[in-house]
Write a protein that holds these residues in place. Structure first.
Motif, PDB file in Angstrom:
ATOM      1  N   MET A 314      50.253  39.767  41.654  1.00  0.00           N
ATOM      2  CA  MET A 314      49.219  39.491  40.656  1.00  0.00           C
ATOM      3  C   MET A 314      48.228  38.439  41.127  1.00  0.00           C
ATOM      4  SD  MET A 314      51.444  39.555  37.108  1.00  0.00           S
ATOM      5  CE  MET A 314      52.942  38.823  37.736  1.00  0.00           C
ATOM      6  N   LEU A 315      48.567  37.723  42.199  1.00  0.00           N
ATOM      7  CA  LEU A 315      47.744  36.590  42.626  1.00  0.00           C
ATOM      8  C   LEU A 315      46.725  36.929  43.707  1.00  0.00           C
ATOM      9  CD1 LEU A 315      50.269  33.608  42.855  1.00  0.00           C
ATOM     10  CD2 LEU A 315      48.647  34.134  41.034  1.00  0.00           C
ATOM     11  N   ASN A 334      43.058  36.764  43.176  1.00  0.00           N
ATOM     12  CA  ASN A 334      42.807  37.597  42.000  1.00  0.00           C
ATOM     13  C   ASN A 334      42.597  36.656  40.817  1.00  0.00           C
ATOM     14  OD1 ASN A 334      42.832  39.280  39.788  1.00  0.00           O
ATOM     15  ND2 ASN A 334      44.592  40.485  40.472  1.00  0.00           N
ATOM     16  N   LEU A 335      41.365  36.343  40.514  1.00  0.00           N
ATOM     17  CA  LEU A 335      41.057  35.358  39.476  1.00  0.00           C
ATOM     18  C   LEU A 335      41.544  35.821  38.110  1.00  0.00           C
ATOM     19  CD1 LEU A 335      37.475  34.309  40.652  1.00  0.00           C
ATOM     20  CD2 LEU A 335      39.685  33.266  41.218  1.00  0.00           C
ATOM     21  N   PHE A 340      45.434  35.219  33.760  1.00  0.00           N
ATOM     22  CA  PHE A 340      46.470  35.803  32.911  1.00  0.00           C
ATOM     23  C   PHE A 340      47.756  34.987  32.957  1.00  0.00           C
ATOM     24  CE2 PHE A 340      50.408  38.284  33.096  1.00  0.00           C
ATOM     25  CZ  PHE A 340      50.507  38.651  31.761  1.00  0.00           C
ATOM     26  N   LEU A 341      48.207  34.628  34.153  1.00  0.00           N
ATOM     27  CA  LEU A 341      49.469  33.895  34.282  1.00  0.00           C
ATOM     28  C   LEU A 341      49.367  32.510  33.640  1.00  0.00           C
ATOM     29  CD1 LEU A 341      50.345  34.970  37.919  1.00  0.00           C
ATOM     30  CD2 LEU A 341      51.633  35.561  35.852  1.00  0.00           C
ATOM     31  N   GLN A 342      48.225  31.867  33.776  1.00  0.00           N
ATOM     32  CA  GLN A 342      48.044  30.575  33.110  1.00  0.00           C
ATOM     33  C   GLN A 342      48.058  30.731  31.595  1.00  0.00           C
ATOM     34  OE1 GLN A 342      44.410  29.215  35.055  1.00  0.00           O
ATOM     35  NE2 GLN A 342      45.586  27.808  36.350  1.00  0.00           N
ATOM     36  N   SER A 364      52.615  30.327  49.687  1.00  0.00           N
ATOM     37  CA  SER A 364      52.560  28.868  49.541  1.00  0.00           C
ATOM     38  C   SER A 364      51.137  28.359  49.316  1.00  0.00           C
ATOM     39  CB  SER A 364      53.130  28.200  50.805  1.00  0.00           C
ATOM     40  OG  SER A 364      52.405  28.604  51.956  1.00  0.00           O
ATOM     41  N   SER A 365      50.181  29.272  49.144  1.00  0.00           N
ATOM     42  CA  SER A 365      48.785  28.848  49.044  1.00  0.00           C
ATOM     43  C   SER A 365      48.327  28.597  47.610  1.00  0.00           C
ATOM     44  CB  SER A 365      47.879  29.895  49.694  1.00  0.00           C
ATOM     45  OG  SER A 365      48.076  31.161  49.117  1.00  0.00           O
ATOM     46  N   THR A 366      49.149  28.941  46.633  1.00  0.00           N
ATOM     47  CA  THR A 366      48.804  28.724  45.226  1.00  0.00           C
ATOM     48  C   THR A 366      49.899  27.901  44.572  1.00  0.00           C
ATOM     49  OG1 THR A 366      47.632  30.840  45.112  1.00  0.00           O
ATOM     50  CG2 THR A 366      48.276  29.843  43.026  1.00  0.00           C
TER      51      THR A 366
END
Length: 636
Positions: A314-315, A334-335, A340-342, A364-366
């Motif tokens: 999803m990211l 994926n903005l 959505f996840l936030q 590990s980038s987010t």
């Protein structure tokens, strides 16, 4: 819209349109109602581009004679007095291209047995819960400072009856809960429980996001199971899959003949690796659908946490998508997925701050865990997939080469505070030719058991919460099979039985020793004594609790050589006692008794001025704690 708000029909539809109806199951689906003094049912379904929709079922011999009406929100509805509780139904949809197809109700709470997928008209009973003490205690506690040791379960393959049929939740209430208590676990986590047509998907290819799988029992039975867990002081976590869904033509896929629940971009919609369709997370209606589903499981079934599957999917726009298009910022993020996840975590935490939100995510980038206001996604915990891969690769290695690769065990010490981690030894590692955890271990059968005990001690000793997949607790040798029960006959073998006893002992030790869980997210929780002993391949470190006296020392011998007169530095002078020795005969080892208490000697060892001397078993693990010590730290 919060979960407690009561909206008018118009307000509910407006909130759905804008992605803020988080009780969507109260609007769509089937509901009992009285209209013009007649009792009946109202059916509503979202199919904005459909040309026509009919309600069909047992009550009209599945004929398309009950036409539904469409409103400006793309919702089709009908009130009818024909159906009865317990009858089955579907929607017949004339799609945008004129094709006519029978579709499931996305909001059904009960489906007929596989391979059929009609829904039952099934008003769920309002349960009078008796788990108030558990829920109240949970609200008052800080779960970051509590033990969390999870037993991961695939519902239909934990145990089978003599005739080969799997246990349902009534059976599991009678047998799984006492087993969890016996083994010392704090939580049980179920792989997805929602309705899915293919057992081989393990529940990760869903069609019914509001329905307990018929194969597992009734919703009422699952509620009783959760309540019984809470009365036994065991939390219940459930896997949930908001990233992708089943491609079956009669389910959610291209519901009205056009991209409805999926992305409009066909490359972004197609999940090639899993043969699935990705939810269109940029659509407000889909956001309402998914977040309502999460809240439904939390509120209807009192579950204590959700593990969100496949968060990376999803990211990142380029996740399994060779034809991806960069976002407006020119990156692969994926903005819409991030937003959505936030929002998911924001809504869940606003309504249920004590519910755990866990991400299965491998990049590990987010930033996954932490406050949304700081740019993180807002999850409480993230599975530490890097730790899992490094550790399992290390334990499969011939000990001859382990010394020069000791950093595979210690690298995770360097980034342990980057996220709030759960250390998973999960189902993914014991299937598809990867071999069971027991079978991964180097050497003969005796050495495999010794190393499995060593591995589990490392799991318990390492900062972070814990997860172990079913069957691994006694060292099942065969890989997990989703269509069979676990190899419970293994426990007739003394080594398997002793391995199970060791895991239970270790789990109880974890709960007892505050140093092993109280400060997981704090820098002071870990102090490495010696991570450079490549010659002997022995790793030693300290786990520290809030109080000075609450600490333990973990010593792991990763070589098949016993070391007598083994010396390490300790933080305080005094007397230390051994509280775990993995090589005792009661656990499957050869030692009849453990090491005696040891008194420190004044001698330099790296950063320490006091040392202890003990014997470290071959491939063995020791845990020591202070008995009587002087609280003046003696440093070089």
């Amino acid at each position: 819209m919060t979960s407690g708000n009561v909206l008018t029909l118009k307000e509910a539809k407006e909130a759905f349109k804008h992605g803020h109806n988080y009780q969507l199951q109260k609007l769509l689906g089937v509901h009992e109602m009285t209209k013009h003094n007649e009792k009946g049912f109202v059916f509503r379904v979202w199919a904005p581009k459909a040309q026509a929709v009919w309600l069909v079922g047992d009550f009209n011999q599945w004929q398309a004679d009950l036409s539904m009406e469409k409103d400006e929100y793309g919702i089709w509805s009908i009130f009818t007095t024909l159906p009865q509780i317990g009858e089955m139904y579907k929607f017949k949809i004339k799609q945008a291209d004129g094709r006519e197809i029978y579709k499931i109700d996305p909001f059904a709470v009960r489906f007929e047995p596989r391979p059929h997928d009609a829904a039952y008209i099934y008003p769920t009973e309002i349960k009078k819960w008796h788990d108030g003490l558990w829920r109240g205690r949970k609200k008052r506690s800080n779960y970051f400072e509590r033990p969390l040791n999870i037993y991961e379960v695939h519902t239909s393959s934990w145990r089978h009856h003599a005739d080969g049929t799997p246990y349902n939740f009534t059976d599991l209430k009678d047998e799984l809960i006492p087993y969890l208590k016996k083994m010392g676990y704090t939580h049980v986590e179920f792989m997805p429980l929602m309705e899915h047509p293919l057992p081989a998907s393990w529940g990760y290819q869903l069609i019914g996001y509001y329905a307990l799988s018929e194969a597992y029992g009734t919703p009422e039975e699952f509620k009783d199971f959760v309540e019984a867990c809470h009365l036994a002081n065991i939390g219940v976590l459930v896997d949930w899959v908001p990233g992708h869904f089943c491609v079956n033509d009669d389910a959610l896929a291209y519901y009205d003949g056009t991209p409805t629940f999926e992305y409009n971009d066909i490359d972004q919609a197609n999940n090639r690796g899993w043969g699935a369709l990705n939810f269109g997370l940029d659509k407000p209606e889909v956001q309402s659908f998914l977040i309502s589903s999460a809240l439904y499981w939390i509120e209807e079934f009192h579950i204590d946490g959700i593990r969100v599957d496949a968060v990376s999917n999803m990211l990142y726009l380029d996740y399994d998508n060779p034809n991806w298009t960069p976002n407006e910022q020119g990156t692969n993020l994926n903005l819409a997925g991030i937003a959505f996840l936030q929002e998911l975590n924001r809504v869940v935490k606003f309504n249920h701050p004590d519910v755990l939100m866990i991400a299965e995510e491998s990049s590990s980038s987010t930033k996954i865990t932490g406050l949304i206001e700081t740019g993180a996604l807002g999850f409480d915990y993230k599975w530490n997939m890097g730790w899992m891969n490094d550790v399992l690769n290390f334990y499969q290695m011939d000990p001859l080469y382990r010394g020069e690769h000791l950093n595979m065990l210690t690298f995770s010490f360097m980034y342990r505070l980057a996220e709030n981690y759960i250390l998973p030894l999960s189902h993914d590692e014991v299937v598809h030719g990867k071999k069971s955890l027991m079978h991964k271990m180097w050497g003969d059968r005796y050495k495999q058991f010794a190393q499995l005990r060593n591995l589990y001690t490392y799991l318990i000793g390492h900062p972070g919460k814990k997860l172990l997949f079913m069957g691994s607790e006694w060292g099942q040798f065969l890989e997990w099979k989703y269509y069979e029960g676990l190899e419970w006959d293994d426990l007739k073998d003394p080594l398997n039985k002793k391995m199970q006893h060791f895991t239970a002992t270790l789990n109880e030790l974890y709960k007892t020793e505050r140093a092993l869980w109280e400060c997981d997210d704090q820098p002071e929780t870990l102090e490495v004594i010696d991570a450079d002993n490549q010659a002997q391949t022995v790793l030693s470190f300290i786990r520290q609790g809030k109080r000075k006296k609450d600490f333990v020392i973990v010593i792991l011998n990763l070589s098949p050589i016993e070391y007598q007169d083994f010396q390490i530095g300790v933080p305080y002078a005094g007397e230390y006692e051994e509280i775990l020795n993995s090589e005792l005969s009661e656990y499957g080892g050869t030692w009849k008794q453990g090491n005696p208490n040891v008194i420190t000697q004044s001698a330099p060892f790296k950063d320490y001025q006091d040392v202890i001397t003990t014997t470290v078993p071959a491939l063995g693990a020791l845990i020591l704690k202070p008995k009587t010590i002087k609280y003046r730290r003696k440093r070089k």
